[in-house]
Design an enzyme around this catalytic site. Sequence first.
Site, PDB file in Angstrom:
ATOM      1  N   GLY A 185     -93.640  39.173  -4.094  1.00 41.50           N
ATOM      2  CA  GLY A 185     -92.345  38.505  -3.907  1.00 41.50           C
ATOM      3  C   GLY A 185     -91.513  39.188  -2.834  1.00 41.50           C
ATOM      4  N   HIS A 444     -91.682  69.319  13.363  1.00 47.34           N
ATOM      5  CA  HIS A 444     -90.316  68.856  13.642  1.00 47.34           C
ATOM      6  C   HIS A 444     -90.273  68.216  15.013  1.00 47.34           C
ATOM      7  CE1 HIS A 444     -85.963  68.697  13.692  1.00 47.34           C
ATOM      8  NE2 HIS A 444     -85.999  69.233  14.901  1.00 47.34           N
TER       9      HIS A 444
HETATM   10  P1  NAI Z   1     -96.127  42.043  -9.931  1.00 47.03           P
HETATM   11  O1  NAI Z   1     -96.668  42.240 -11.272  1.00 47.03           O
HETATM   12  O2  NAI Z   1     -96.050  43.178  -8.963  1.00 47.03           O
HETATM   13  O3  NAI Z   1     -94.651  41.428 -10.029  1.00 47.03           O
HETATM   14  C1  NAI Z   1     -94.376  40.241 -10.724  1.00 47.03           C
HETATM   15  C2  NAI Z   1     -92.891  40.163 -11.003  1.00 47.03           C
HETATM   16  O4  NAI Z   1     -92.630  38.906 -11.560  1.00 47.03           O
HETATM   17  C3  NAI Z   1     -92.424  41.215 -11.998  1.00 47.03           C
HETATM   18  O5  NAI Z   1     -91.301  41.863 -11.465  1.00 47.03           O
HETATM   19  C4  NAI Z   1     -92.082  40.384 -13.235  1.00 47.03           C
HETATM   20  O6  NAI Z   1     -91.029  40.934 -13.984  1.00 47.03           O
HETATM   21  C5  NAI Z   1     -91.687  39.056 -12.615  1.00 47.03           C
HETATM   22  N1  NAI Z   1     -91.831  37.910 -13.506  1.00 47.03           N
HETATM   23  C6  NAI Z   1     -92.842  37.654 -14.372  1.00 47.03           C
HETATM   24  N2  NAI Z   1     -92.620  36.468 -14.989  1.00 47.03           N
HETATM   25  C7  NAI Z   1     -91.478  35.968 -14.491  1.00 47.03           C
HETATM   26  C8  NAI Z   1     -90.727  34.769 -14.730  1.00 47.03           C
HETATM   27  N3  NAI Z   1     -91.141  33.847 -15.601  1.00 47.03           N
HETATM   28  N4  NAI Z   1     -89.570  34.586 -14.045  1.00 47.03           N
HETATM   29  C9  NAI Z   1     -89.153  35.525 -13.151  1.00 47.03           C
HETATM   30  N5  NAI Z   1     -89.817  36.657 -12.898  1.00 47.03           N
HETATM   31  C10 NAI Z   1     -90.970  36.872 -13.543  1.00 47.03           C
HETATM   32  O7  NAI Z   1     -96.986  40.831  -9.333  1.00 47.03           O
HETATM   33  P2  NAI Z   1     -97.135  40.235  -7.891  1.00 47.03           P
HETATM   34  O8  NAI Z   1     -96.013  40.616  -7.003  1.00 47.03           O
HETATM   35  O9  NAI Z   1     -97.412  38.794  -8.107  1.00 47.03           O
HETATM   36  O10 NAI Z   1     -98.433  40.958  -7.362  1.00 47.03           O
HETATM   37  C11 NAI Z   1     -99.683  40.792  -8.059  1.00 47.03           C
HETATM   38  C12 NAI Z   1    -100.515  42.029  -7.959  1.00 47.03           C
HETATM   39  O11 NAI Z   1    -100.902  42.271  -6.628  1.00 47.03           O
HETATM   40  C13 NAI Z   1     -99.763  43.249  -8.448  1.00 47.03           C
HETATM   41  O12 NAI Z   1    -100.591  43.997  -9.277  1.00 47.03           O
HETATM   42  C14 NAI Z   1     -99.462  44.019  -7.194  1.00 47.03           C
HETATM   43  O13 NAI Z   1     -99.454  45.400  -7.396  1.00 47.03           O
HETATM   44  C15 NAI Z   1    -100.579  43.593  -6.249  1.00 47.03           C
HETATM   45  N6  NAI Z   1    -100.096  43.626  -4.901  1.00 47.03           N
HETATM   46  C16 NAI Z   1     -99.949  44.809  -4.281  1.00 47.03           C
HETATM   47  C17 NAI Z   1     -99.413  44.887  -3.020  1.00 47.03           C
HETATM   48  C18 NAI Z   1     -99.236  46.206  -2.402  1.00 47.03           C
HETATM   49  O14 NAI Z   1     -99.849  47.165  -2.846  1.00 47.03           O
HETATM   50  N7  NAI Z   1     -98.403  46.327  -1.398  1.00 47.03           N
HETATM   51  C19 NAI Z   1     -99.006  43.692  -2.281  1.00 47.03           C
HETATM   52  C20 NAI Z   1     -99.166  42.504  -3.046  1.00 47.03           C
HETATM   53  C21 NAI Z   1     -99.705  42.490  -4.292  1.00 47.03           C
END
Ligand code: NAI
Length: 465
Positions: A185, A444
Amino acid sequence: METYDVIIIGAGPGGYVCAIRAEQLGLKAALVEKDAALGGTCLNVGCIPSKALLESSELFHQARHGLSVHGIEPASVKLNLPQMMARKGSIVKELTDGIAILMKKNKVTVIKGTGTLKAPGRVAVSGAEGEREIASKAVVLATGSVPVQLPFLPFDGVRVVTSTEALAFDQVPQSLVVIGAGAIGLEMGSVWNRLGAKVTVVELLPRVAPFADAQMSTLLERALKAQGMVFKLNCKVNGASVEGEKVTVSFQNDKGEAESLQCDRLLVAVGRRPNSGAAGLKEAGVELEEAGRVKVDGRFQTNLPGVYAIGDLIRGPMLAHKAGEEGVALAEILAGKPGYVNYDAVPNVVYTHPELACVGLTEEQCKQQGIPVKTGKFYFKANARAKSLGSEEGMTKVIAHAETDRVLGIHIVGPRASDMIAEAVAVLEFGGSAEDIGRICHAHPTLSEVLKEAALNVDKRAIHG
Ligand code: NAI
C-alpha cells in the site's frame, strides 16, 4: 522415469536459490515452473518492477519539485508513462533472463509446466508437451503466495486491483484509494502519488506499517502526508461498489461513523496468503496450519516424508530474502549439512521516500516481553551527507539490552535505509553491542554515521548531537 535428487516446484526467490545451492552441493536438481519467466512474484510482479517504478516516480517528483534548491531550473517536466513502464519491463526481462542463465550455469534442469505433487518423491508436470511424471528423493514446495481478496470486494483487474495491475496502469488515475498501509500500500501509493494521483490509504489499524516500531510508523506517516498522501487510519472497510469508471468504498471511520470515498481505481493491499491451494498439496495430504500455511518442522519438512516447503508458503514474514535464505538452508540440509536460518535477523524494508528499514525487536515488543532496554536515536538532519543529498528526513534508533548492551533491534526511517540496514543485520547476527557499533570507524561523510551516532547515543554520548 527421469529421476533427480531434488525437485523444486516454483521458481521464485525461494525455489531458484534452493536449486542453485543444491547443484553447488552436488545434488541433481529439477526446477518446475508454470510461468514463462523464472523469478516468481518478486521478479515479475513484485519487488523488482515496484522498485523500478519507485525510482522513476521519485525522479519525476524530484524533477518537478526538488531541483530548484540545487540551482537547476528545468524548462518543463513531462511524464512519459509508456516509457517509464517500458523501462520497468526491460529491467524485469533482463533479470528474469539472468535467472535462466544462472540455471544453465549451475546445471539446474528447468522444466516448464505446472507441477503437481502426486506422492512423496513423485511430481507430475503438465505443460505444452503433455503430462509426464518425474521422481526424486526430495520434493521442495516453493509456490509462494497470492493476494488476499476481501470477501465483499472481488478483484476485477481493472477498477479493483491487486499490486500486479497497479504496477501496470496505462494512465495515472485521478484518484486512487488503497486499502492497507502495509508495504504494498505504501510503496504503490507513493508511486502513483508522485505521478499525480490523489492517493488515500485506508488502514484498519491505528498506524501505517503496523509491523514497524511505533515511532518509525509515525515518522513515515508524517513524511508521506507531507508528500500529499492522505491516511484514514483505524478505519474498517465494509463495502464497495463499481459503477462505470468509478469505485465507491465505504468504511467505518475512526469515530465509528460511516464514511465513503470515490475513486478511479481501488488497490486492495491487505496482505497475501500462502499459495497452498496449488501444486496438489492438499490432495497429496500436506498438512496446513493457521492461515493456510504449510506446517513444517525445524528442517522444513512437512508431515509427508521427503516433502519440504519454504518461503511464503510457511511461517515467518513473506519476504523474498527470507525465502532465499530458507532455500539455501534446505539445500544444505538435503546435502547433509547443518543449514540454518536466523529468523531474529531478517530485515524488513519499505521502499518509500524516506525508506523504512528495520531488523530485530521493536521497543513495543521489548516492553511486551519484559526486556529492559536503553535506546539511542540520531536524526538525519544532523548528518552532513544527508544534508548534501537534500534528504534530511528521518532518524535511526538503536535498541540495546539495558544491562548487557547487546543490540536487540535497529530501526531506520531515512534515505537509503534499505542499504544501511545491512550493517545492523550484521551486528545482530554477530551478537554485537551498541558499544561495538559506536567504536567502528564509519567513513565520513556518509549516511552510515547516523547509525554510529545513534549507537553512541544509547549511552548519551553522540558526538554530533
Ligand atoms: P501487509 O500485511 O504488509 O499489510 C496489509 C495491511 O492491510 C496491514 O497494515 C493491515 O492492517 C491492513 N488491513 C488488513 N485488512 C484490512 C481491511 N479490511 N481494511 C483496511 N486495512 C486492512 O500486506 P501487503 O502490503 O499487502 O504485502 C503483502 C506481503 O508482501 C507482505 O508480507 C509484505 O511484507 C510483502 N511485501 C514486501 C515488500 C518489501 O519488502 N518492500 C513490498 C511489498 C510486499
